[in-house]
Design an enzyme around this catalytic site. Sequence first.
Site, PDB file in Angstrom:
ATOM      1  N   ARG A 163       0.778  -1.034  -0.071  1.00  0.00           N
ATOM      2  CA  ARG A 163       0.015  -0.017   0.073  1.00  0.00           C
ATOM      3  C   ARG A 163       0.902   1.157  -0.021  1.00  0.00           C
ATOM      4  NH1 ARG A 163       0.399   1.717   5.410  1.00  0.00           N
ATOM      5  NH2 ARG A 163       0.594   0.227   6.986  1.00  0.00           N
TER       6      ARG A 163
ATOM      7  N   HIS B  61      -2.102   3.347   6.452  1.00  0.00           N
ATOM      8  CA  HIS B  61      -3.022   2.167   6.712  1.00  0.00           C
ATOM      9  C   HIS B  61      -4.479   2.762   6.562  1.00  0.00           C
ATOM     10  CE1 HIS B  61      -4.580  -1.528   8.651  1.00  0.00           C
ATOM     11  NE2 HIS B  61      -5.140  -0.529   9.573  1.00  0.00           N
TER      12      HIS B  61
ATOM     13  N   TYR C 113       7.617   4.092  10.276  1.00  0.00           N
ATOM     14  CA  TYR C 113       7.647   2.579  10.232  1.00  0.00           C
ATOM     15  C   TYR C 113       8.210   1.926   9.122  1.00  0.00           C
ATOM     16  CZ  TYR C 113       2.901   2.245   8.842  1.00  0.00           C
ATOM     17  OH  TYR C 113       1.665   2.485   8.232  1.00  0.00           O
TER      18      TYR C 113
END
Length: 371
Positions: free
Chosen positions: A270, A274, A284
């Site tokens: 992606r 999120h 991250y």
Amino acid sequence: MASKQQKVLFEAQKQLDSVNEQFKTLQILNEEGEVVNEAAMPELTDDQLQELMKRMVYTRILDQRSISLNRQGRLGFYAPTAGQEASQLASQFALEKEDFILPGYRDVPQMVWHGLPLSKAFLFSRGHFAGNQIPEGVNVISPQIIIGAQYIQCAGVALGMKKNNAKSVAVTYTGDGGTSQGDFYEGINFAGAYKAPAIFIVQNNRFAISTPVEAQSASRTLAQKAVAAGIPGVQVDGMDPLAVYAVVKEARERAINGEGPTLIETLTYRYGPHTMAGDDPTRYRTADLDNEWEKKDPLVRFRKFLEKKGLWSEEQENQVIEQAKEDIKEAIKEADNTPKQKVTDLITNMFETLPPNLEEQYEIYAEKESK
């Protein structure tokens, strides 16, 4: 006195290596849009290839506009989809109208291409009950928010199809994080035990929110988790629409022929966060990793393939983009014109006969809403 040599009852590493060896990534198109596995090429007409590309381009625009609408406060919950178009749309493209989709919260595109009106998708994002009122003949349920719960539901729907002798399948999706949930194992195990016609798709985009897949499981692939349930599993390049289509098509054939379920892991990515609820992927994910996966973009890869065959042009793509923008404009207008949801709607939608405590609350809110 010599120490007694310990007996080795089984060769642990050899056993694991043997399992790992069986799960290779299936790929048909490489990053340059070149066919690298002619034997696995699915039988798709030129029109079908063009249609799949149209859907992928359309959905990329839908994602961009949905992010914009979310930032404007005109949508509620939204999980970006850019990068996962091949995994999502090529898998749905391999289905038939009578098949049933049980989506996760990122799987709205599959629902739309399976027949859900776009305005309904927008209302779902807003939390409006009308967004959960699926039109007759559209075989989808509302996206599951509970991670992995749709796997249990899929097993049940598939068993119902088997008992009714239906020539259809139930298909569900989760992410890599979903495979760590108990519902994941229960769903595939149940479907495997009853040879239910189910297709379980794991969209491995490498991060369950911020947790890398390597921290989710010691399993080298997620596809090999099928072994424990006694069902076949396959790992596929999820940025390759032809490979995804071919694998799902074969899994569907197996299912309707009474051979039971299949677990499919699509390796995808992606490009966005999120969800739009404040997640920051730069905390991250590294820029190097993002750049690596941008080179695997499913739209770029498929575009190159089609252009080499003379099946795609910039003019065609621009037409799709303009059509998507127009459709989205009309759909959001329709969602805006839907009567606002009221507190009394929430109460009456939950109960046919109200319990005493809600009767009292209903009267209070009905009075407020009448002013």
